[in-house]
Design a protein around this motif. Structure first.
Motif, mmCIF file in Angstrom:
data_model
loop_
_atom_site.group_PDB
_atom_site.id
_atom_site.type_symbol
_atom_site.label_atom_id
_atom_site.label_comp_id
_atom_site.label_asym_id
_atom_site.label_seq_id
_atom_site.Cartn_x
_atom_site.Cartn_y
_atom_site.Cartn_z
ATOM 1 N N PHE A 168 1.503 15.033 1.791
ATOM 2 C CA PHE A 168 1.812 14.192 2.936
ATOM 3 C C PHE A 168 1.441 12.747 2.643
ATOM 4 C CE2 PHE A 168 1.421 18.373 4.778
ATOM 5 C CZ PHE A 168 2.444 18.400 5.710
ATOM 6 N N VAL A 169 2.073 11.828 3.354
ATOM 7 C CA VAL A 169 1.710 10.419 3.318
ATOM 8 C C VAL A 169 1.572 9.921 4.747
ATOM 9 C CG1 VAL A 169 2.847 9.938 1.118
ATOM 10 C CG2 VAL A 169 4.094 9.585 3.229
ATOM 11 N N VAL A 170 0.788 8.872 4.901
ATOM 12 C CA VAL A 170 0.708 8.158 6.167
ATOM 13 C C VAL A 170 1.494 6.871 5.983
ATOM 14 C CG1 VAL A 170 -0.801 6.894 7.744
ATOM 15 C CG2 VAL A 170 -1.504 9.114 6.862
ATOM 16 N N ILE A 171 2.367 6.592 6.909
ATOM 17 C CA ILE A 171 3.141 5.356 6.903
ATOM 18 C C ILE A 171 2.634 4.493 8.049
ATOM 19 C CG2 ILE A 171 5.431 4.334 7.196
ATOM 20 C CD1 ILE A 171 6.510 6.983 5.956
ATOM 21 N N VAL A 172 2.325 3.256 7.733
ATOM 22 C CA VAL A 172 1.843 2.285 8.711
ATOM 23 C C VAL A 172 2.846 1.146 8.756
ATOM 24 C CG1 VAL A 172 -0.017 0.687 9.305
ATOM 25 C CG2 VAL A 172 -0.551 2.871 8.196
ATOM 26 N N VAL A 173 3.239 0.758 9.949
ATOM 27 C CA VAL A 173 4.181 -0.361 10.110
ATOM 28 C C VAL A 173 3.757 -1.188 11.317
ATOM 29 C CG1 VAL A 173 5.819 1.016 11.469
ATOM 30 C CG2 VAL A 173 6.611 -1.041 10.286
ATOM 31 N N PHE A 174 4.026 -2.480 11.237
ATOM 32 C CA PHE A 174 3.706 -3.407 12.315
ATOM 33 C C PHE A 174 5.008 -3.826 12.984
ATOM 34 C CE2 PHE A 174 0.476 -3.407 9.159
ATOM 35 C CZ PHE A 174 -0.697 -3.324 9.888
ATOM 36 N N SER A 175 5.098 -3.591 14.294
ATOM 37 C CA SER A 175 6.334 -3.823 15.038
ATOM 38 C C SER A 175 6.061 -4.713 16.246
ATOM 39 C CB SER A 175 6.891 -2.482 15.533
ATOM 40 O OG SER A 175 7.966 -2.662 16.414
#
Length: 108
Positions: A3-10
């Motif tokens: 698994f991976v964690v995806i972080v995004v700023f919106s």
């Protein structure tokens, strides 16, 4: 399974669309749950440079925007498709995001 964690700023007003794109591409599935995410609101700061076509603000002018930091987990084999879907839904010309691997109890 990896698994991976995806972080995004919106920008806050676009968070729902970004979350929908992430979930539709397969992010946020944990056991018998789907659409799982975590977010917190903060302030994103940036200055568009020459050549930029900013969705918010103007070239050469520092900008501060209410943004949400969104975090989702996804299977490693779906990560590229998830990030691609997020980028297509995101209003920014160059969204800030990152992904990192998840260590499970078995990995420790």
């Amino acid at each position: 399974m990896d698994f991976v964690v995806i972080v995004v700023f919106s920008p806050t007003e676009s968070t729902s669309a970004v979350l929908d794109a992430l979930a539709s591409a397969g992010a946020g599935r944990i056991g018998d749950y789907s659409g799982c995410s975590w977010s917190v609101t903060g302030t994103g700061r940036f200055t568009p440079e020459a050549g930029a076509q900013p969705a918010i603000g103007a070239v050469g002018t520092p900008e501060a925007v209410a943004e949400d930091r969104i975090e989702v987990v996804c299977r490693r084999d779906l990560a590229r498709a998830v990030v691609t879907a997020m980028l297509e839904a995101h209003p920014y010309e160059e969204p800030a995001y990152h992904a990192y691997p998840v260590l499970t109890l078995d990995d420790l």
